[in-house]
Design a protein around this motif. Structure first.
Motif, mmCIF file in Angstrom:
data_model
loop_
_atom_site.group_PDB
_atom_site.id
_atom_site.type_symbol
_atom_site.label_atom_id
_atom_site.label_comp_id
_atom_site.label_asym_id
_atom_site.label_seq_id
_atom_site.Cartn_x
_atom_site.Cartn_y
_atom_site.Cartn_z
ATOM 1 N N PHE A 51 0.840 -1.192 0.000
ATOM 2 C CA PHE A 51 0.000 0.000 0.000
ATOM 3 C C PHE A 51 0.879 1.248 0.000
ATOM 4 O O PHE A 51 2.073 1.164 0.241
ATOM 5 N N GLN A 52 0.248 2.389 -0.285
ATOM 6 C CA GLN A 52 0.983 3.655 -0.283
ATOM 7 C C GLN A 52 1.327 4.054 1.144
ATOM 8 O O GLN A 52 0.539 3.846 2.076
ATOM 9 N N ASP A 53 2.491 4.643 1.313
ATOM 10 C CA ASP A 53 2.920 5.140 2.617
ATOM 11 C C ASP A 53 1.957 6.240 3.053
ATOM 12 O O ASP A 53 1.581 7.110 2.259
ATOM 13 N N THR A 81 -6.375 -1.699 1.190
ATOM 14 C CA THR A 81 -5.166 -2.460 0.879
ATOM 15 C C THR A 81 -4.378 -2.746 2.153
ATOM 16 O O THR A 81 -3.838 -3.842 2.319
ATOM 17 N N VAL A 82 -4.342 -1.780 3.062
ATOM 18 C CA VAL A 82 -3.682 -1.974 4.358
ATOM 19 C C VAL A 82 -4.351 -3.126 5.104
ATOM 20 O O VAL A 82 -3.683 -4.026 5.634
ATOM 21 N N ILE A 83 -5.669 -3.109 5.145
ATOM 22 C CA ILE A 83 -6.426 -4.139 5.853
ATOM 23 C C ILE A 83 -6.185 -5.511 5.233
ATOM 24 O O ILE A 83 -5.943 -6.494 5.949
ATOM 25 N N ALA A 84 -6.224 -5.584 3.916
ATOM 26 C CA ALA A 84 -5.993 -6.857 3.231
ATOM 27 C C ALA A 84 -4.610 -7.416 3.561
ATOM 28 O O ALA A 84 -4.461 -8.619 3.828
ATOM 29 N N GLN A 85 -3.602 -6.564 3.565
ATOM 30 C CA GLN A 85 -2.266 -7.042 3.891
ATOM 31 C C GLN A 85 -2.171 -7.433 5.367
ATOM 32 O O GLN A 85 -1.533 -8.423 5.702
ATOM 33 N N PHE A 117 -8.649 14.761 9.226
ATOM 34 C CA PHE A 117 -7.920 13.599 8.736
ATOM 35 C C PHE A 117 -6.704 13.320 9.608
ATOM 36 O O PHE A 117 -5.847 14.167 9.789
ATOM 37 N N ARG A 118 -6.684 12.132 10.181
ATOM 38 C CA ARG A 118 -5.523 11.672 10.932
ATOM 39 C C ARG A 118 -5.063 10.366 10.317
ATOM 40 O O ARG A 118 -5.864 9.548 9.901
ATOM 41 N N MET A 119 -3.759 10.184 10.282
ATOM 42 C CA MET A 119 -3.190 8.940 9.781
ATOM 43 C C MET A 119 -2.977 8.001 10.958
ATOM 44 O O MET A 119 -2.977 8.428 12.109
ATOM 45 N N ALA A 120 -2.765 6.726 10.659
ATOM 46 C CA ALA A 120 -2.489 5.764 11.721
ATOM 47 C C ALA A 120 -1.221 6.139 12.464
ATOM 48 O O ALA A 120 -1.047 5.776 13.627
#
Length: 131
Positions: A51-53, A81-85, A117-120
């Protein structure tokens, strides 16, 4: 306190959100626990990301969600995509994919997009508040 005073997002959040959402926004922006860069002694990742950074969207971090609607779909697709990985790893602790997938999806696509918007990686303590 300078970050709090100068943040238009916080003022907007205060005027438009419930008290709990305001507290999350305030803590995430004023007192974030940022992820540290990996050192040579310890590696944080042992597999290549598919996934994208998250830093791709650093320019819109802490912006009100309604202001970034153009990139919100792109972010949410990346989160899938993050979840799938993540589901391919052994970190699920034996829980069914459906439960883990729904929980992670709720965290990434709902909780982190409450008002701004917050990132993990924006604030590592966001996860403890979510749980």
């Amino acid at each position: 306190m300078k970050a709090i005073e100068s943040s238009g997002a916080l003022i907007s959040a205060f005027n438009n959100l419930k008290q709990e959402e305001f507290a999350v926004t305030l803590l995430s922006q004023a007192y974030p626990q940022r992820a540290k860069k990996p050192s040579r002694k310890f590696a944080h990742m042992d597999m290549e990301a598919k996934f994208q950074d998250f830093r791709t969207w650093q320019a819109v971090e802490f912006k009100p969600v309604q202001d970034i609607s153009a990139v919100k779909k792109e972010i949410m697709a990346n989160n899938e995509t993050v979840i799938a990985q993540f589901l391919e790893t052994d970190l699920r602790l034996g829980l069914p994919d459906k439960i883990v997938g729904d929980l992670v999806k709720s965290y990434l696509n709902d909780y982190l997009l409450i008002s701004d918007f917050r990132m993990a990686t924006s604030n590592l303590s966001d996860l403890t508040v979510f749980i």
